[in-house]
Enzyme design. Structure first.
Site, PDB file in Angstrom:
ATOM      1  CG  HIS A 163      -0.385  -0.286   2.494  1.00 22.02           C
ATOM      2  ND1 HIS A 163       0.647   0.441   3.015  1.00 22.02           N
ATOM      3  CD2 HIS A 163      -0.672  -1.248   3.413  1.00 22.02           C
ATOM      4  CE1 HIS A 163       0.952  -0.039   4.209  1.00 22.02           C
ATOM      5  NE2 HIS A 163       0.195  -1.071   4.468  1.00 22.02           N
ATOM      6  CG  HIS A 164       2.941   1.837  -2.662  1.00 21.92           C
ATOM      7  ND1 HIS A 164       3.977   0.995  -2.965  1.00 21.92           N
ATOM      8  CD2 HIS A 164       1.938   1.483  -3.494  1.00 21.92           C
ATOM      9  CE1 HIS A 164       3.617   0.193  -3.954  1.00 21.92           C
ATOM     10  NE2 HIS A 164       2.380   0.458  -4.287  1.00 21.92           N
ATOM     11  CB  CYS A 165       3.513   4.291   3.760  1.00 19.45           C
ATOM     12  SG  CYS A 165       4.616   3.039   4.413  1.00 19.45           S
ATOM     13  CB  ALA A 166      -0.298   5.909   0.028  1.00 20.39           C
TER      14      ALA A 166
END
Lengths: 150, 152
Positions: free
Chosen positions: B108-111
């Protein structure tokens, strides 16, 4: 490619596409949440425990192929097992996927779960295969906090 | 950093030295200098133009793979391509590409709010830079076809 085929065996892919016992359980006696925040895998394991025996087990959630198949096959292998047998199977499974040498030795029969032996070649995926099992353990102990294998 | 220390009293150095803990990251500074020199010798505009050309090529090539859904299609963007491949979870795609020698970021790419906005758990993300080539993008596309083979 052979390592990949060992990881993504037909049985595993089948359980990924058609997870078994994949539903909420209204009459659950125990349940627990598992969550690996780094990768986003999330699941809930439901149990109906009577006389120290797992009478019924189900799960719901979303995750990668390995974590979904692992949860699905775990539910199949645990119905009718006592808490003690479930705990023993947890350890045996853990040894299998982490490639500990003693995995080949005594312990309860892994049966179909042996298809997860390919995971040991992919250390970063061990947490995917074990999330449902750690969540099961938390459910048996009725832990309130979500467990993680990261 | 201190000026003097005894059991009775510690005196810190004056500003800004009091905020410098231990040995500074000298190797890091030298490395950054070398990187800036290298990029300046190529010219940042040339680097950017090359990366945009790669992005265009990659966007077309990746989109051509059956089942691919691109996430993030702004007209002006950096040379990254985020996407999904059918129903296969990005982490499984990442593992298979890794076996093919291709490094992508999966997750989630820290997003997470953006993932929620698109209604997806995660994406696969290829980040292109000046040292990447069209051939490598072709390898990525072949890797994606391999994923579809494995997951049938």
């Amino acid at each position: 490619m052979s390592d990949l085929r060992d990881l993504y065996q037909e049985v595993i892919l089948d359980h990924t596409k058609k997870p078994r016992n994949f539903h909420k359980m209204e009459a659950a006696t125990n349940s627990a949440k598992g969550h690996n925040p780094l990768c986003g895998d999330r699941l809930i394991v439901y149990l109906k425990v009577e006389n120290d025996t797992v009478k019924d087990i189900s799960f719901e959630g979303a995750g990668c192929a390995i974590s979904t198949a692992s949860a699905s096959m775990m539910t199949e292998s645990l119905k009718g097992k006592t808490k003690q047998e479930a705990e023993a199977l947890f350890h045996r499974f853990h040894q299998l996927v982490t490639g500990k040498p003693e995995a080949a030795e005594a312990g309860p029969e892994l049966g179909k779960l042996a298809v997860f032996s390919g995971v040991r070649e992919f250390p970063v995926r061990v947490k995917c295969a074990t999330l449902s099992w750690h969540t099961l353990r938390a459910a048996l102990e009725s832990q309130q906090n979500a467990v993680s294998t990261e | 950093m201190i000026s003097s220390v005894s059991f009775e009293k510690t005196t810190y150095n004056k500003l800004p030295y009091k905020f410098e803990a231990g040995t500074p990251d000298i190797a890091g500074v030298v490395g950054l200098g070398a990187a800036i020199e290298y990029l300046s010798s190529l010219g940042m505009e040339a680097v950017s133009a090359y990366e945009q050309e790669l992005l265009e090529y990659a966007t077309k090539a990746i989109s051509s793979v059956p089942g691919v859904r691109l996430v993030g299609t702004a007209r002006r963007k950096a040379a990254v391509v985020s996407f999904l491949l059918g129903e296969v979870h990005p982490h499984d795609v990442g593992t298979i590409l890794d076996q093919e020698g291709i490094a992508v970021r999966a997750g989630h790419h820290c997003a997470q709010p953006v993932m929620d906005r698109f209604g997806i758990p995660a994406t696969i993300r290829a980040s292109l830079a000046l040292y990447n080539t069209r051939e490598e993008i072709d390898l990525l596309v072949n890797g994606l076809k391999k994923v579809s083979e494995v997951f049938g």
